[in-house]
Design an enzyme around this catalytic site. Sequence first.
Site, mmCIF file in Angstrom:
data_model
loop_
_atom_site.group_PDB
_atom_site.id
_atom_site.type_symbol
_atom_site.label_atom_id
_atom_site.label_comp_id
_atom_site.label_asym_id
_atom_site.label_seq_id
_atom_site.Cartn_x
_atom_site.Cartn_y
_atom_site.Cartn_z
ATOM 1 N N HIS A 67 0.845 -1.204 0.000
ATOM 2 C CA HIS A 67 0.000 0.000 0.000
ATOM 3 C C HIS A 67 0.876 1.247 0.000
ATOM 4 O O HIS A 67 1.469 1.611 1.012
ATOM 5 C CB HIS A 67 -0.916 -0.003 1.237
ATOM 6 C CG HIS A 67 -1.920 1.111 1.256
ATOM 7 N ND1 HIS A 67 -3.271 0.886 1.469
ATOM 8 C CD2 HIS A 67 -1.800 2.446 1.098
ATOM 9 C CE1 HIS A 67 -3.921 2.034 1.432
ATOM 10 N NE2 HIS A 67 -3.045 3.003 1.224
ATOM 11 N N HIS A 108 1.072 5.268 -2.286
ATOM 12 C CA HIS A 108 0.493 6.140 -3.319
ATOM 13 C C HIS A 108 1.650 6.709 -4.122
ATOM 14 O O HIS A 108 2.191 7.762 -3.769
ATOM 15 C CB HIS A 108 -0.310 7.269 -2.667
ATOM 16 C CG HIS A 108 -1.468 6.793 -1.846
ATOM 17 N ND1 HIS A 108 -2.766 6.863 -2.287
ATOM 18 C CD2 HIS A 108 -1.525 6.216 -0.620
ATOM 19 C CE1 HIS A 108 -3.583 6.353 -1.355
ATOM 20 N NE2 HIS A 108 -2.845 5.959 -0.329
ATOM 21 N N GLN A 137 -9.736 9.014 -4.871
ATOM 22 C CA GLN A 137 -9.333 9.753 -3.666
ATOM 23 C C GLN A 137 -10.404 10.730 -3.195
ATOM 24 O O GLN A 137 -10.587 10.938 -2.005
ATOM 25 C CB GLN A 137 -8.024 10.512 -3.931
ATOM 26 C CG GLN A 137 -7.533 11.378 -2.783
ATOM 27 C CD GLN A 137 -7.102 10.586 -1.563
ATOM 28 O OE1 GLN A 137 -6.032 10.018 -1.520
ATOM 29 N NE2 GLN A 137 -7.959 10.525 -0.547
ATOM 30 N N HIS A 182 -9.706 1.906 0.868
ATOM 31 C CA HIS A 182 -9.391 2.750 2.016
ATOM 32 C C HIS A 182 -10.665 2.707 2.850
ATOM 33 O O HIS A 182 -11.698 3.251 2.444
ATOM 34 C CB HIS A 182 -9.081 4.179 1.574
ATOM 35 C CG HIS A 182 -7.684 4.367 1.087
ATOM 36 N ND1 HIS A 182 -7.209 3.758 -0.038
ATOM 37 C CD2 HIS A 182 -6.658 5.105 1.606
ATOM 38 C CE1 HIS A 182 -5.939 4.104 -0.199
ATOM 39 N NE2 HIS A 182 -5.571 4.916 0.774
ATOM 40 N N TRP A 187 -0.066 13.971 3.160
ATOM 41 C CA TRP A 187 -0.572 13.263 4.339
ATOM 42 C C TRP A 187 0.495 13.017 5.394
ATOM 43 O O TRP A 187 0.199 12.805 6.556
ATOM 44 C CB TRP A 187 -1.168 11.908 3.909
ATOM 45 C CG TRP A 187 -2.451 12.044 3.168
ATOM 46 C CD1 TRP A 187 -3.705 11.917 3.701
ATOM 47 C CD2 TRP A 187 -2.643 12.342 1.782
ATOM 48 N NE1 TRP A 187 -4.641 12.120 2.718
ATOM 49 C CE2 TRP A 187 -4.022 12.392 1.532
ATOM 50 C CE3 TRP A 187 -1.766 12.590 0.714
ATOM 51 C CZ2 TRP A 187 -4.562 12.660 0.278
ATOM 52 C CZ3 TRP A 187 -2.294 12.850 -0.541
ATOM 53 C CH2 TRP A 187 -3.683 12.891 -0.745
HETATM 54 N N1 17E Z 1 -4.960 9.146 0.865
HETATM 55 C C1 17E Z 1 -5.768 8.717 1.861
HETATM 56 O O1 17E Z 1 -7.004 8.739 1.725
HETATM 57 N N2 17E Z 1 -5.204 8.238 2.988
HETATM 58 C C2 17E Z 1 -3.883 8.203 3.138
HETATM 59 N N3 17E Z 1 -3.357 7.721 4.274
HETATM 60 C C3 17E Z 1 -3.042 8.677 2.101
HETATM 61 C C4 17E Z 1 -3.621 9.134 0.972
HETATM 62 C C5 17E Z 1 -1.556 8.660 2.264
HETATM 63 FE FE FE2 Z 2 -3.480 5.072 1.616
#
Ligand code: 17E
Ligand code: FE2
Length: 417
Positions: A56, A58, A152, A210, A315
């Site tokens: 995992h 991005h 996202q 997520h 993040w």
């Molecule tokens: N996007 C998200 O929704 N949650 C995260 N922890 C990251 C990106 C890094």
């Molecule tokens: Fe993530």
Amino acid sequence: MKKLYRNARLQDTAECQDILVEDDKFAAIAPHLEAADAVVIDLGGKLTVPPYVDPHIHLDYVYTARQEGATNQTGTLFEGIQRWSETKADATTEEIKQRARKAVREEVTAGVQYIRTHADVTDPSQTSLTALLELREELKDIVTIQIVAFPQEGMYAYKGGDELVEEGLRMGADCVGAIPHFELAREFGEKSVHKAVELALKYDKLIDLHCDETDDDQSRFLELLTALTYQAGIGELTTASHTCSFGSANNAYAFRLMKTLVRAKLNFISCPTENIYLEGRQDSYPKRRGLTRVKELHDAGINVCFAQDSISDPWYPLGNGNLMNVLDAGIHIAQMMSFDEIDHALDLITINGARTMHILDQYGIEAGKPANFIVLDADSPFEAIRQRAGVIRSVRGGKELFTKIPAKVQSGFSLLA
Ligand code: 17E
Ligand code: FE2
């Protein structure tokens, strides 16, 4: 081409083993092997394990944390999403590929050979996905990449997000993503979970959501994801990432859900460094840790693994793709530090990640499988964890991806030299 790696300390055998590699596959593993025509490499009793798996991350976001307008002031997940939303239009395919290549280099030189990356598809031009699909092909000799079509900004909170996820799957993404806790109402969160399962079945893809990345104990999309995938018989093909709220749920609820999780055989990914940083932000004291129930899931026989998630993005400011750091943080935060847990901790960044990525048919040090492995600068699993040992060799398809010379102390004091 034959290679004989002598004196490999494997995880579950006390005696060192010899590993014979023929072309790109493991040919034999035994205490003493001979092969007259093989190149011989002595591993000197160092710990030899299957490559690290980062299930995992991005890759489209890496190294953007300090770009103008991208810096997260509150350290919350929701500001991270907002910052990315406000700045992502500037990204181009070439620029994303350049950043992602650098991240892959950091990960691979720290021992990773398998990556599951998310690609933000809430973008009508599919810039992230196009970049990462090209990179998956470009880099396949050094790393195996899976891609999640990840909305996202939501399947429904973002207009047409559900269609963009579907388009992403048609373009070649390997997994369906969703972000139910970010939808504008619970009902839309539920709708997105239904949609993700429907799309996975329609296109024969894996699922990685997520899911419940929040301290809100009322965020319970994991329950629906588990029920739907269990009923469809695809629990093992499904991953729940983050599931932070499960760490805040009451025990009566968790007890009941745990039973379904076991039956469904769902996979879990925890991102310990990111979630200890992002969660607990509305708490004063006592302040929650923000992780899911890693230890309890693991003890119940559920597959759990750790991942890096971010390398310097809106993040999370740090991160470097070295899963040994992630593992070290994770076992501390999850309190998985009995000697038995430490001895088996590497599973959280190796085999458990491979199971999550559904690649067990090609993963592991076994005759007939691709000759992919790493060597750590340690003599045992315990010492590897205690010293946060580095990776000194990475072999893929029978070829050395790299070797590293461990740092040597120079000193006139005999104790230090
Ligand atoms: N996007 C998200 O929704 N949650 C995260 N922890 C990251 C990106 C890094
Ligand atoms: Fe993530």
